[in-house]
Design a protein around this motif. Structure first.
Motif, PDB file in Angstrom:
ATOM      1  N   GLY A   1      86.777  45.771  90.093  1.00 26.31           N
ATOM      2  CA  GLY A   1      86.763  46.865  90.251  1.00 26.31           C
ATOM      3  C   GLY A   1      85.359  47.218  89.690  1.00 26.31           C
ATOM      4  N   ARG A   2      84.717  48.533  89.505  1.00 24.50           N
ATOM      5  CA  ARG A   2      83.439  48.864  89.051  1.00 24.50           C
ATOM      6  C   ARG A   2      83.546  49.469  87.721  1.00 24.50           C
ATOM      7  NH1 ARG A   2      79.048  52.218  89.237  1.00 24.50           N
ATOM      8  NH2 ARG A   2      80.246  53.957  90.599  1.00 24.50           N
ATOM      9  N   LEU A   3      83.155  49.695  86.175  1.00 29.22           N
ATOM     10  CA  LEU A   3      83.174  50.495  85.535  1.00 29.22           C
ATOM     11  C   LEU A   3      81.957  51.658  85.766  1.00 29.22           C
ATOM     12  CD1 LEU A   3      84.543  51.157  82.647  1.00 29.22           C
ATOM     13  CD2 LEU A   3      82.424  49.727  81.922  1.00 29.22           C
ATOM     14  N   VAL A   4      83.034  52.560  85.461  1.00 32.72           N
ATOM     15  CA  VAL A   4      81.632  53.944  86.371  1.00 32.72           C
ATOM     16  C   VAL A   4      81.370  54.444  84.690  1.00 32.72           C
ATOM     17  CG1 VAL A   4      82.259  56.379  86.938  1.00 32.72           C
ATOM     18  CG2 VAL A   4      82.936  54.660  88.427  1.00 32.72           C
ATOM     19  N   GLY A   5      82.509  54.758  83.502  1.00 33.58           N
ATOM     20  CA  GLY A   5      81.861  54.962  82.227  1.00 33.58           C
ATOM     21  C   GLY A   5      83.469  54.395  80.971  1.00 33.58           C
ATOM     22  N   LEU A   6      83.274  54.245  79.650  1.00 32.40           N
ATOM     23  CA  LEU A   6      83.656  53.912  79.112  1.00 32.40           C
ATOM     24  C   LEU A   6      83.472  54.970  77.609  1.00 32.40           C
ATOM     25  CD1 LEU A   6      85.654  52.439  77.488  1.00 32.40           C
ATOM     26  CD2 LEU A   6      83.850  50.682  77.449  1.00 32.40           C
ATOM     27  N   ARG A   7      84.147  56.306  77.504  1.00 33.08           N
ATOM     28  CA  ARG A   7      84.117  56.936  75.991  1.00 33.08           C
ATOM     29  C   ARG A   7      85.444  56.531  75.021  1.00 33.08           C
ATOM     30  NH1 ARG A   7      79.976  57.395  78.920  1.00 33.08           N
ATOM     31  NH2 ARG A   7      78.690  59.122  79.693  1.00 33.08           N
ATOM     32  N   PHE A   8      84.265  56.963  73.376  1.00 30.79           N
ATOM     33  CA  PHE A   8      85.592  56.870  72.717  1.00 30.79           C
ATOM     34  C   PHE A   8      85.864  58.565  72.839  1.00 30.79           C
ATOM     35  CE2 PHE A   8      86.536  58.522  68.633  1.00 30.79           C
ATOM     36  CZ  PHE A   8      87.296  57.698  67.827  1.00 30.79           C
ATOM     37  N   LEU A   9      87.702  58.417  72.606  1.00 24.44           N
ATOM     38  CA  LEU A   9      88.420  59.667  72.852  1.00 24.44           C
ATOM     39  C   LEU A   9      88.892  60.172  71.594  1.00 24.44           C
ATOM     40  CD1 LEU A   9      90.900  59.312  76.259  1.00 24.44           C
ATOM     41  CD2 LEU A   9      88.857  60.214  75.874  1.00 24.44           C
ATOM     42  N   LYS A  10      89.556  59.637  70.235  1.00 22.40           N
ATOM     43  CA  LYS A  10      89.986  60.230  69.130  1.00 22.40           C
ATOM     44  C   LYS A  10      89.954  58.208  68.110  1.00 22.40           C
ATOM     45  CE  LYS A  10      95.056  60.582  69.914  1.00 22.40           C
ATOM     46  NZ  LYS A  10      95.936  61.575  69.495  1.00 22.40           N
ATOM     47  N   GLY A  11      90.196  58.755  67.065  1.00 22.40           N
ATOM     48  CA  GLY A  11      90.712  57.362  66.236  1.00 22.40           C
ATOM     49  C   GLY A  11      92.135  58.040  65.142  1.00 22.40           C
ATOM     50  N   THR A  12      92.736  57.181  63.819  1.00 22.71           N
ATOM     51  CA  THR A  12      93.652  57.431  63.785  1.00 22.71           C
ATOM     52  C   THR A  12      93.982  56.264  62.721  1.00 22.71           C
ATOM     53  OG1 THR A  12      95.188  58.958  65.020  1.00 22.71           O
ATOM     54  CG2 THR A  12      96.060  58.392  63.569  1.00 22.71           C
TER      55      THR A  12
END
Length: 132
Positions: free
Chosen positions: A99-110
Motif C-alpha cells: 500500500g501507499r501512505l496518503v497521510g498520517l495525523r495525530f487525533l487525540k491523547g489521554t
C-alpha cells in the motif's frame, strides 16, 4: 477496502519509532513485555480499520493507538516521550511494504494514572490513510 496493509503499517511504525533519535533510550514494543515492563517504554497498541475506498481505488483508514507507559514519578517523563512519539509520526512519510501512505495525523491523547503501582500511561491516537 482491504486490511492487507495493516501489518505493513505496524512494521513501518515500529521502524520509525525505534530509529527516532529522541527515543533512542526508550524501548518500543508491539506486545506487553514480560513482567509488564519497567521504566518508560512505548507500546504499539490497538487498531481500528474502516473502508474509505472511492471511485479512484481501494483505501482504508487506520486509527491506531501508541501508548507511553512509565513508572517514573509524575507525568513529566511520560509526556516527554509522548511528545517525541508525536513528533516522529506527525505527517511522517512512511514506506510501507504494501500500500501507499496518503497521510498520517495525530487525533487525540489521554493521560492517566494506572491503578497498579502508580505507573502513568499516555495513549496517543493517530489516523493513517492508506491506498491499497
Amino acid at each position: 477496502m482491504s486490511y492487507g496493509a495493516a501489518a505493513a503499517l505496524q512494521a513501518a511504525l515500529f521502524q520509525r519509532l525505534a530509529a527516532w533519535p529522541d527515543l533512542a533510550d526508550v524501548p518500543v514494543h508491539d506486545a506487553l513485555p514480560k513482567g509488564g515492563g519497567r521504566g518508560t517504554w512505548v507500546l504499539i497498541g490497538p487498531e481500528e480499520v474502516r473502508d474509505v475506498s472511492d471511485s479512484t481505488g481501494g483505501g482504508a483508514e487506520h486509527r491506531f493507538t501508541i501508548s507511553v507507559i512509565s513508572d517514573a514519578a509524575g507525568f513529566l517523563e511520560a509526556k516527554r516521550v509522548a511528545a517525541s512519539v508525536s513528533d516522529a509520526l506527525e505527517d511522517a512519510s512512511l514506506a510501507l511494504g504494501r500500500g501507499r501512505l496518503v497521510g498520517l495525523r495525530f487525533l487525540k491523547g489521554t493521560a492517566r494514572r494506572l491503578a497498579s503501582g502508580g505507573a502513568r500511561r499516555i495513549d496517543l491516537i493517530f489516523r493513517a490513510r492508506i491506498e491499497d
